[in-house]
Design an enzyme around this catalytic site. Structure first.
Site, mmCIF file in Angstrom:
data_model
loop_
_atom_site.group_PDB
_atom_site.id
_atom_site.type_symbol
_atom_site.label_atom_id
_atom_site.label_comp_id
_atom_site.label_asym_id
_atom_site.label_seq_id
_atom_site.Cartn_x
_atom_site.Cartn_y
_atom_site.Cartn_z
ATOM 1 N N ASP A 1 0.831 -1.201 0.000
ATOM 2 C CA ASP A 1 0.000 0.000 0.000
ATOM 3 C C ASP A 1 0.868 1.255 0.000
ATOM 4 O O ASP A 1 2.022 1.240 0.405
ATOM 5 C CB ASP A 1 -0.931 0.013 1.212
ATOM 6 N N GLU A 2 0.306 2.331 -0.461
ATOM 7 C CA GLU A 2 0.839 3.683 -0.313
ATOM 8 C C GLU A 2 2.295 3.824 -0.781
ATOM 9 O O GLU A 2 3.110 4.460 -0.124
ATOM 10 C CB GLU A 2 0.709 4.138 1.149
#
Length: 930
Positions: free
Chosen positions: A370-371
Site C-alpha cells: 500500500d501507499e
C-alpha cells in the site's frame, strides 16, 4: 446423576446481574430477521441458532464437576478445565469418559448434526445444556473450541476470573447450533510503529479468540521500526546482506510523535523463538498468524538498517555520510520505496519472506503493497509483478496484500492470483473483482468501518480521524457488509472474510491497543461469523452490555461506550486478615463498566458525564450501588476501592468491596448489595505477618555516557511508581515513558537531533521522584549566535494560517514546541505562494540570523526557497538573505550581516512538496540589542 440441590455454602453466594437493554441504538434489521439470541446471555458473536429452554432448570457447576473429552477434544477440554479451576476453585479433572455433573466435549469427523438445517462445516458445533449435563459436539478441534467459547459466555461473567471467586455457578438450559459465515475473522495488530511485548500479544489473542477471532495479522515492519529477527541462515550464494542489522538497528527505533501525553513509541523486536512462541500460543487457540512485512513502500526501517538496499533509485535518498536513510519516527506515509530494478532487492525479499513463512507455518504471508506513492505507478506495478511470483516460489504459500497490489495484476493472465488474497481497505472495486477472477479471494477491511485506530469521538485522546470522523463507535463498525462495502459489490463466494486493522501511530502498550480495539472488534467479528440476515445492532448492543463485565473480570481494557447499557455483577471472595489487627479486608468484587466510585467510596454510580476526565458512559444501574456486611454479630459499612479508576483511556476495572475491621477467629460474612442477593464469604484470621512495608528503591536512570544527537539509545529506569515519567534534557521535557508495575522501564529513548554538541543532563522526573545522568552529545549542530529569547517574540502579521481544519496558527512557530506548527490555510481555501510570517522582536536589535525548523510529521507546510527581510517600522524592508532550506528536521541557521530593526519577515517562495502550503515548526531570531 445427583438430584438438583443447593450448592455448598461457599457456592450459595448469589450473583447480582443487572440486565437492561441497549441505550439509544438504532436497529439495522427487523425483529423478524434477527430475533434476540437470548434474553440474558452474552453470546457474541451471535450463533446461527439459539433456543433457550424456557422453564428448564439450569446446569449447576458443583465441586465434583469434570470435563469429559478424549482424542482431539482432550486439548480443548483441558483448556476449559484450566479456566474453570482458576475461577471456581474446583478440581475439574479431564477424563476420557464419565457420567453426571460433567461437560462432555466430542470431536468426531463423522458426527451427525446440522446447523440450522445445513450440513456441518470445519468450525461448526452443537452445544446442549440441560440440568444433567453439558455437551459440545463438533467435527474438528476448532469447532469444539468455538463451542467452548459459547459455553463460557453462558456462564456467569466471573468464569473469566483469574482467581477463585464465590458465585452461583450455573448456566441456562440452551440448545445452540452454530457455524461461521466466513473462515477468516481477523484483527491486525501493528507492532511496527510501537512495539507490543510478547505477553501483550498473548493477552490480545486470549481476549479476541474468546470472541471467535480466527486470524491475527501481525504488521511486523514499517517505516518506523522492524520487529522480527531475520537471521543469515540460508542466504543465497553471494548475498552480502547482514540480516541481523534489521533488528539491531531498526528494532531500536519507533514513533517519536503522536503518543498520549507525549509518550514515546516503544522499541523492541521478537527473537525467532519468541515469534514461534506467539504462533504456537495462537495455534493452541485456533488462531492463524499472518505476518506482514510491507513492501515496496513503508520500507524506511529496512533502508535504515541495510546499506546494500540503498541505491540511486531507492527512496528517500540515503545520507551521503552513513550510506543509509535516517530513521523516521513520524507518521508520514508514501515517501519510501525499494529499488525495483535492483537485483538485491528481490534477494532480500525472498530471504525475509522465506524465513517468515517457515516460522509461521500458515497459509499466507502479507506483502503490504500500500501507499507506495513516491515510486510512481509504473515502478510499483513492475515491482509487484516481479516480487509476488518470487515470494510464492520461495515460501510455498499464498500472498496477501492491500488493495493497491490487486491493481498491479490487472495486466496479468487468469490464475496469477491463485491462492492469494487481496485486503480491501480503500480503492476500486474493479481491482478486487479482477483479482478474484484471476484466482484470488478478498478480505474486507474498509477503512471507514473497520479501521480500529480511529478515534471513538473527537475527545478520544488517542487515535486518528482520517478514515472515520464524528462518532466512530461499535454501531458504525457493525453496520456494513463485506459483499456491499467494496465499491460495486462482490459476491459472497469471493469473500474469504473480514478484518479490523489496528495501526499504532498513537498506540502505546497493550492497554491502549485493547482500548481502541474493543468493543469495535467484537462488531467486526460478528459480521464475519453471523449470517447477515441475523444481524441486528440493537440485539448486538444488548448482548455486548453483558460481555462488558466479562471483559472487566478478565482484566481487559475497553471503551465503555454509551451505546450499551453495561451490566453489573457482584461476587464474593474469601479473605485472610491479620489476627486482631484493624485492617481493610476485601469481601467481594464488583464488575460494573461505565461507573465510578463516589469520593468517599461508599457508592458506585453510573458515569454519565464527559467533563470529569473520562468518557461519558451508560450503566444498567438505575440507582447507586451500596453494600453492607454482617460479619458474625457486627454490621459493617462497605466501601469500594479500585486499583485504577476510569480515565480517558481506561475502563472502570474491578472494584473491591471491603470492610475495615479486626478479626480474631474464622468468621462468616454476609455481603449484601443494595440490589441483588447476599453473598456469603469466609474471613480467616492469620498470625503470619503480612510483611513489613519496604521503602521503595531510590529512582535511578541509566543511559550511555557518550551519545549522538538524533539517535535512539538504551534507556533504563528503576525505582519509580507505575505510570508516566517525564524524560528531560537540560530540564526541558522531551517526551514521556511509562514505568511498568514494578516501576521500571528498559527500552530505548531518543536524543533529539536538535541537541547541540557538548555536555548535557538527562533527567527522569515523576512528581517528587527523579534521577539524573550526564551525557556527552556528539552533534554537528551549533546554536544560533545571539539567540533572542523566543518567549519575547510576537507574531506581527501572517499572510495565511489554518485555524479551522487544524491548529496551524502562526503563533505555533514561536511556542518552543517543535511538535506544533504554523501551516498556511487549506480548509476552505488554499492561497498560493509566496507566504510570509512577520515577527515583532519587542524592541530594536541588530539582527544577525534566523533559525528555521521544518514541520516534523509531514511534508506539507514546509518551505524550500526563502527570503528574509528586516524592518525598523514593519513597513519598509531590507532584504538580508535568500536561499534554500533542506528537508532536515533539525534547526537550520541562516546567518547574515547585522541589520538594525524590530521586525523580521520570513517569506517562503515554494515548498518541497510542490504544493501551495508553507509553514514552520519553529522560528528563532538572532540579534544584539541596539
Amino acid at each position: 446423576m445427583p438430584s438438583r440441590c443447593r450448592a455448598p455454602r461457599l457456592l450459595v453466594a448469589a450473583v447480582l446481574t443487572i440486565l437492561v437493554g441497549p441505550a439509544g441504538v438504532p436497529s439495522a434489521a427487523s425483529a423478524e430477521q434477527a430475533p434476540p439470541a437470548s434474553p440474558a446471555t452474552a453470546l457474541v458473536p451471535r450463533p446461527a441458532v439459539v433456543e433457550p429452554a424456557a422453564g428448564e432448570e439450569p446446569f449447576v457447576l458443583r465441586p465434583s464437576l469434570a470435563v469429559v473429552a478424549h482424542g482431539e477434544a482432550a486439548r480443548v477440554g483441558e483448556q476449559l478445565a484450566v479456566e474453570l479451576r482458576k475461577a471456581t476453585g474446583f478440581r475439574v479433572p479431564v477424563r476420557g469418559h464419565g457420567g453426571g455433573n460433567a461437560i462432555h466435549i466430542s470431536v468426531d469427523p463423522a458426527a451427525k448434526y446440522t446447523v440450522d438445517g445445513a450440513p456441518p462445516t470445519a468450525e461448526s458445533y452443537v452445544l446442549d445444556v440441560d440440568r444433567r449435563s453439558v455437551s459440545i459436539t463438533a467435527r474438528t478441534g476448532h469447532g469444539a473450541f468455538n463451542g467452548v467459547q459459547s459455553l463460557r459466555q453462558l456462564l456467569p461473567a466471573w468464569a473469566e476470573s483469574p482467581t477463585r471467586v464465590v458465585t452461583d455457578w450455573r448456566m441456562p438450559a440452551t440448545h445452540i447450533e452454530d457455524a461461521p459465515r466466513f473462515s477468516y475473522r481477523g484483527v491486525m495488530l501493528d507492532v511496527a510503529r510501537s512495539f507490543q511485548d510478547v505477553d501483550d500479544v498473548k493477552r490480545y489473542i486470549d481476549t479476541l479468540s474468546r470472541l471467535k477471532m480466527s486470524v491475527l495479522h501481525l504488521h511486523l515492519a514499517d517505516d518506523q521500526g522492524w520487529r522480527i529477527e531475520i537471521t543469515n541462515d540460508g542466504k543465497a550464494p553471494g548475498d552480502p546482506i547482514d540480516y541481523g542489522r534489521l533488528h539491531r538497528e531498526s528494532g531500536a527505533t519507533a514513533m517519536n510523535q503522536q503518543g498520549h501525553r507525549a509518550e514515546l513509541g516503544r522499541t523492541g523486536y521478537y527473537t525467532q523463538q519468541q515469534y514461534r512462541d506467539i504462533v504456537a500460543y495462537a495455534r493452541e487457540r485456533f488462531v492463524t498468524v499472518v505476518p506482514e512485512v510491507d513492501i515496496p513502500g513503508h520500507t524506511n526501517a529496512a533502508l535504515h538498517a541495510i546499506p546494500q538496499l540503498n541505491t540511486s533509485r531507492s527512496l528517500p535518498a540515503p545520507d551521503s555520510g552513513t550510506g543509509v536513510v535516517d530513521w523516521n519516527g513520524t507518521g508520514n506515509v508514501g515517501y519510501s520505496a525499494l529499488d525495483e530494478r535492483h537485483d538485491l532487492t528481490y534477494t532480500f525479499v525472498e530471504h525475509v519472506f522465506r524465513q517468515l513463512a517457515e516460522m509461521t507455518g500458515g497459509p499466507y504471508v502479507h506483502v503490504g503493497g500500500d501507499e507506495s506513492h513516491a515510486m510512481g505507478h509504473t515502478r510499483y506495478v513492475d515491482f509487484v509483478n516481479r516480487a509476488v511470483p518470487r515470494i510464492k516460489a520461495a515460501t510455498g504459500v499464498g500472498t496477501m496484500g492491500w488493495t493497491e497490489y490487486a491493481e498491479a495484476g490487472l495486466s496479468q493472465k487468469p490464475g496469477f492470483w491463485d491462492g492469494s488474497v487481496v485486503q480491501y481497505w480503500v480503492g476500486s472495486g474493479d481491482w478486487v473483482r479482477d483479482f478474484v477472477a484471476k484466482g484470488g479471494k478478498a478480505v474486507v477491511s474498509a477503512a471507514g468501518g473497520a479501521y480500529l485506530d480511529q478515534k471513538y469521538t473527537k475527545d478520544t485522546p488517542i487515535g486518528l480521524t482520517w478514515a472515520c470522523s464524528g462518532t466512530c463507535d461499535f454501531q458504525r463498525y457493525y453496520g456494513w457488509d463485506p459483499t456491499t462495502t467494496v465499491s460495486g459489490g462482490i459476491p459472497e463466494a469471493a469473500v474469504l472474510g473480514v478484518e479490523g486493522p489496528l495501526w499504532s501511530e498513537t498506540v502505546r502498550g497493550g492497554d491502549q491497543a485493547q482500548f481502541l480495539t474493543l468493543p469495535r472488534a467484537a462488531a467486526i467479528l460478528e459480521t464475519g461469523w453471523t449470517p447477515a440476515a441475523h444481524k441486528d445492532v440493537a440485539d448486538f448492543a444488548a448482548r455486548l452490555a453483558l460481555v462488558g463485565p466479562r471483559l472487566t473480570v478478565a482484566g481487559a481494557n475497553f471503551y465503555e461506550s454509551q451505546g450499551a447499557r453495561w451490566a453489573a455483577t457482584v461476587a464474593g471472595t474469601d479473605a485472610v486478615a491479620p489476627r486482631g489487627v484493624t485492617a481493610r479486608v476485601g469481601l467481594g468484587l464488583v464488575a460494573a463498566p461505565g461507573t465510578k466510585a463516589s469520593d468517599d467510596g461508599t457508592r458506585i454510580v453510573p458515569d454519565t458525564v464527559a467533563t470529569d476526565g473520562d468518557p461519558a458512559s451508560s450503566s444498567a444501574l438505575t440507582e447507586p450501588l451500596t453494600a453492607t456486611a454482617k460479619c458474625g454479630d457486627r454490621v459493617l459499612p462497605v466501601t469500594f476501592t479500585q486499583s485504577r479508576a476510569r480515565d480517558s483511556l481506561h475502563g472502570a476495572g474491578l472494584y473491591t468491596a471491603g470492610v475495615k475491621a479486626a478479626f480474631t477467629q474464622e468468621t462468616t460474612c454476609l455481603l449484601t448489595p443494595s440490589v441483588g442477593d447476599p453473598v456469603s464469604v469466609r474471613v480467616q484470621p492469620s498470625d503470619t505477618p503480612s510483611g513489613a512495608d519496604h521503602a521503595p528503591a531510590a529512582p535511578a536512570l541509566s543511559v550511555p555516557r557518550d551519545v549522538k544527537a538524533g539517535t535512539w539509545v538504551p534507556l533504563k529506569l528503576t525505582g519509580f511508581e507505575p505510570g508516566y515519567v517525564d524524560i528531560r534534557i537540560d530540564d526541558r521535557t522531551l517526551y514521556t515513558v511509562r514505568a511498568d508495575a514494578d516501576g521500571r522501564f528498559a527500552r530505548h529513548g531518543v536524543i533529539p537531533a536538535a541537541t547541540y554538541d557538548g555536555t548535557h543532563t538527562i533527567s527522569a522526573v515523576q512528581g517528587d521522584r527523579s534521577a539524573r545522568a550526564t551525557v556527552s552529545v556528539e552533534s554537528a549542530l551549533r546554536p544560533l549566535p545571539d539567540l533572542i529569547d523566543q518567549s519575547t517574540l510576537r507574531v506581527h502579521d501572517v499572510d495565511s494560517q489554518e485555524t479551522v481544519g487544524e491548529n496551524g496558527a502562526a503563533t505555533n512557530a514561536i511556542d518552543g514546541d517543535p511538535n506544533t506548527f504554523w501551516h498556511t490555510q487549506w480548509y476552505s481555501a488554499a492561497p498560493g505562494f509566496p507566504h510570509h510570517i512577520t515577527l515583532d522582536l519587542g524592541k530594536t536589535y541588530d539582527v544577525t540570523g534566523l533559525q528555521y525548523t521544518q514541520r516534523q510529521n509531514a511534508r506539507n507546510g514546509r518551505i524550500q526557497d526563502y527570503r528574509i527581510a528586516v524592518s525598523a517600522d514593519g513597513t519598509t524592508w531590507t532584504e538580508v538573505a535568500t536561499g534554500s532550506l533542506t528537508e532536515a528536521l533539525t534547526p537550520q541557521n541562516v546567518e547574515f550581516g547585522a541589520t538594525r530593526g524590530r521586525y523580521v519577515r520570513l517569506t517562503g517562495l515554494n515548498s518541497p512538496a510542490a504544493n501551495a502550503f508553507a509553514g514552520a515548526a519553529e522560528v528563532n531570531i538572532g540579534g544584539r540589542p541596539a
